[in-house]
Design a protein around this motif. Structure first.
Motif, PDB file in Angstrom:
ATOM      1  N   ALA A 326      16.643  26.409  64.043  1.00 14.69           N
ATOM      2  CA  ALA A 326      16.632  25.092  63.406  1.00 14.69           C
ATOM      3  C   ALA A 326      16.702  25.235  61.897  1.00 14.69           C
ATOM      4  N   GLY A 327      17.310  24.238  61.276  1.00 14.81           N
ATOM      5  CA  GLY A 327      17.421  24.250  59.821  1.00 14.81           C
ATOM      6  C   GLY A 327      18.434  23.219  59.361  1.00 14.81           C
ATOM      7  N   HIS A 328      18.702  23.232  58.081  1.00 16.51           N
ATOM      8  CA  HIS A 328      19.658  22.292  57.514  1.00 16.51           C
ATOM      9  C   HIS A 328      21.087  22.799  57.667  1.00 16.51           C
ATOM     10  N   LEU A 329      21.993  21.856  57.877  1.00 16.17           N
ATOM     11  CA  LEU A 329      23.415  22.169  58.002  1.00 16.17           C
ATOM     12  C   LEU A 329      24.214  20.962  57.537  1.00 16.17           C
ATOM     13  N   VAL A 330      25.503  21.124  57.481  1.00 21.49           N
ATOM     14  CA  VAL A 330      26.397  20.014  57.161  1.00 21.49           C
ATOM     15  C   VAL A 330      27.178  19.672  58.416  1.00 21.49           C
ATOM     16  N   GLU A 331      27.189  18.398  58.802  1.00 21.45           N
ATOM     17  CA  GLU A 331      27.917  17.980  59.991  1.00 21.45           C
ATOM     18  C   GLU A 331      28.829  16.817  59.658  1.00 21.45           C
ATOM     19  N   GLY A 332      29.959  16.739  60.362  1.00 15.20           N
ATOM     20  CA  GLY A 332      30.914  15.671  60.141  1.00 15.20           C
ATOM     21  C   GLY A 332      32.330  16.146  60.375  1.00 15.20           C
ATOM     22  N   LEU A 333      33.285  15.316  60.006  1.00 17.60           N
ATOM     23  CA  LEU A 333      34.696  15.643  60.207  1.00 17.60           C
ATOM     24  C   LEU A 333      35.153  16.673  59.183  1.00 17.60           C
ATOM     25  N   VAL A 334      35.801  17.712  59.693  1.00 21.20           N
ATOM     26  CA  VAL A 334      36.315  18.790  58.846  1.00 21.20           C
ATOM     27  C   VAL A 334      37.772  19.022  59.209  1.00 21.20           C
ATOM     28  N   GLY A 335      38.617  19.203  58.205  1.00 20.43           N
ATOM     29  CA  GLY A 335      40.015  19.495  58.490  1.00 20.43           C
ATOM     30  C   GLY A 335      40.941  18.945  57.433  1.00 20.43           C
ATOM     31  N   SER A 336      42.210  18.912  57.772  1.00 21.66           N
ATOM     32  CA  SER A 336      43.228  18.411  56.861  1.00 21.66           C
ATOM     33  C   SER A 336      43.349  16.895  56.992  1.00 21.66           C
ATOM     34  N   ARG A 337      44.318  16.333  56.279  1.00 19.65           N
ATOM     35  CA  ARG A 337      44.508  14.880  56.345  1.00 19.65           C
ATOM     36  C   ARG A 337      44.951  14.428  57.730  1.00 19.65           C
ATOM     37  N   GLU A 338      45.750  15.230  58.417  1.00 22.34           N
ATOM     38  CA  GLU A 338      46.311  14.839  59.713  1.00 22.34           C
ATOM     39  C   GLU A 338      45.492  15.324  60.900  1.00 22.34           C
ATOM     40  N   VAL A 339      44.810  16.453  60.751  1.00 17.69           N
ATOM     41  CA  VAL A 339      44.071  17.047  61.873  1.00 17.69           C
ATOM     42  C   VAL A 339      42.633  17.299  61.450  1.00 17.69           C
ATOM     43  N   LYS A 340      41.691  16.661  62.141  1.00 16.48           N
ATOM     44  CA  LYS A 340      40.275  16.831  61.841  1.00 16.48           C
ATOM     45  C   LYS A 340      39.495  17.057  63.128  1.00 16.48           C
ATOM     46  N   VAL A 341      38.384  17.760  63.004  1.00 13.62           N
ATOM     47  CA  VAL A 341      37.460  17.938  64.121  1.00 13.62           C
ATOM     48  C   VAL A 341      36.048  17.695  63.610  1.00 13.62           C
ATOM     49  N   ASP A 343      32.467  18.952  63.316  1.00 17.67           N
ATOM     50  CA  ASP A 343      31.857  20.270  63.438  1.00 17.67           C
ATOM     51  C   ASP A 343      30.571  20.335  62.640  1.00 17.67           C
ATOM     52  N   VAL A 344      29.828  21.400  62.871  1.00 17.54           N
ATOM     53  CA  VAL A 344      28.604  21.679  62.109  1.00 17.54           C
ATOM     54  C   VAL A 344      28.796  23.010  61.403  1.00 17.54           C
ATOM     55  N   ILE A 345      28.423  23.044  60.133  1.00 21.48           N
ATOM     56  CA  ILE A 345      28.678  24.229  59.310  1.00 21.48           C
ATOM     57  C   ILE A 345      27.437  24.551  58.493  1.00 21.48           C
ATOM     58  N   GLY A 346      27.163  25.842  58.361  1.00 21.19           N
ATOM     59  CA  GLY A 346      26.040  26.258  57.530  1.00 21.19           C
ATOM     60  C   GLY A 346      25.366  27.494  58.084  1.00 21.19           C
TER      61      GLY A 346
END
Length: 401
Positions: A326-341, A343-346
């Motif tokens: 457990a801990g802090h992370l960044v979550e949300g849409l990640v990707g280019s202008r046309e293709v996004k997913v 995801d969680v990063i950190g």
């Protein structure tokens, strides 16, 4: 779920739709007929207008509720609710004289005819369904024609038969144009229903694909608030699980066998995490990543999944290991202008993955952060120290018992 509510609609919406597309049509025509015959002051002092409006609202409530809950709509029976209720109440006030009104008889006739046609329409398909839909609209618009004929026959006795009524050029014009308008409206309705069915099917497909990519909870959040998918810093609990010995096991197996096993593996896990408050689930090869809002919910699911999955993998001579951090992370849409997913990063994600990599078959390892946060879990009292890749200091972990 919000998107399902939007696709299905509400009970109130189903009732309103039934009221305005069917149940209120004859009552409105009847109200205006009697209003013209009796005059506003006399008519609104009688119970008639209130009774017929009440009756059609009760009918709409029953039919709309049946449709909303997916029950058989009983169109013939449903369409007779309003005229039966109206007739019963008015008969109480007026007695047998009520049936001398041709408009009252017409109410029963139109209700029965339209209800019967709707029963047939629900069982028909293809072109037969379209033809019946058009015919229903033809009959529905003829309400206006019949009520006009009744009004003329009462106010002008010389038009008290169909032949005499049609002998008047203006009456003949109305008698031709109104049914034609009914046919046109029916054809427009058929076209609109085709597009609506296509849109509903497409929306259903998009919902399914979106749930695969985002999950039900995230999709529901995105529907109500599009900004909920923007990158945000959050404290989350991350769970990883993968299969021990999967690469070696799959070497001599056909791709179909491998995929079939993985699908069953993911399905077993889904049956468990789908009843939780999981935020995001991601499958990569034989690996499952799940993100939870807190430690307790993650640990509960982790222990259950580990037990069920390892029992499932025994038949293949395999096992799984899992890690939770457990801990802090960044979550949300990640990707280019046309293709996004989404995801969680950190570092929290990377650490959970490293802990999972060191778990033995059938073991669930938790980080020191989780161990210190959740005091009522049973763990091996002796900690382990892992020299994880990319970490300058050893990771202190505990094994769930």
């Amino acid at each position: 779920m919000e998107i399902e509510k939007r696709l299905k609609g509400t009970r109130a919406g189903a009732i309103s739709q039934e009221l305005f597309t069917n149940s209120i049509h004859f009552p409105l025509a009847n109200i205006f007929l009697e209003l013209l015959l009796k005059g506003p002051l006399a008519y609104f002092r009688e119970p008639d207008p209130y009774t017929i409006i009440f009756s059609c609202c009760v009918q709409a409530m029953f039919i709309g509720t049946w449709k909303y809950h997916g029950k058989p709509s009983r169109r013939l029976l449903g369409n007779l609710i309003a005229p039966a209720l109206y007739t019963g109440i008015e008969f109480f006030f007026e007695g047998p004289i009520f049936f001398t009104g041709p408009n009252h008889v017409a109410f029963l006739g139109f209700a029965f005819t339209i209800g019967l046609l709707q029963e047939i329409e629900e069982r028909a398909s293809g072109k037969s369904h379209d033809v019946i839909t058009i015919f229903i609209h033809l009959v529905r618009t003829c309400i206006l024609l019949v009520m006009y004929g009744i009004f003329e026959a009462i106010t002008e006795p010389k038009y008290n038969s169909i032949g005499k009524f049609l002998s008047n050029d203006s009456h003949l014009f109305v008698a031709i144009v109104i049914p034609l308008l009914g046919v046109v409206l029916g054809m427009a309705n058929v076209t609109a229903n085709r597009y609506l069915s296509l849109l509903q099917y497409t929306a259903g497909q998009l919902k399914k694909y979106s749930e695969w990519l985002l999950g039900r909870q995230l999709l529901s959040a995105a529907i109500t608030d599009s900004e909920s998918l923007n990158l945000q810093r959050k404290r989350r609990t991350v769970f990883f699980m993968d299969i021990r010995g999967f690469t070696k096991w799959s070497e001599d197996k056909s791709p179909e066998t491998v995929v079939n096993m993985l699908n069953n593996y993911f399905e077993k896990a889904e049956q468990i995490w789908k009843i939780s408050d999981v935020i995001k689930v991601k499958h990569t090869a034989d690996e499952i990543m799940a993100v939870f809002p807190d430690e307790k919910s993650a640990l509960k699911i982790a222990m259950t999944i580990s037990h069920e999955i390892n029992n499932f993998l025994k038949q293949y001579g395999l096992s799984s290991g899992a890690g939770v951090h457990a801990g802090h992370l960044v979550e949300g849409l990640v990707g280019s202008r046309e293709v996004k997913v989404y995801d969680v990063i950190g570092d929290t994600v990377n650490t959970a993955k490293r802990i999972c990599d060191h778990a033995l078959g059938g073991e669930v390892l938790i980080s020191e952060e989780i161990h210190d946060k959740v005091k009522d879990i049973e763990v091996n009292p002796e900690p382990r120290f892992l020299q994880a890749k990319g970490k300058s200091k050893p990771l202190k972990v505990f094994s769930l018992q």
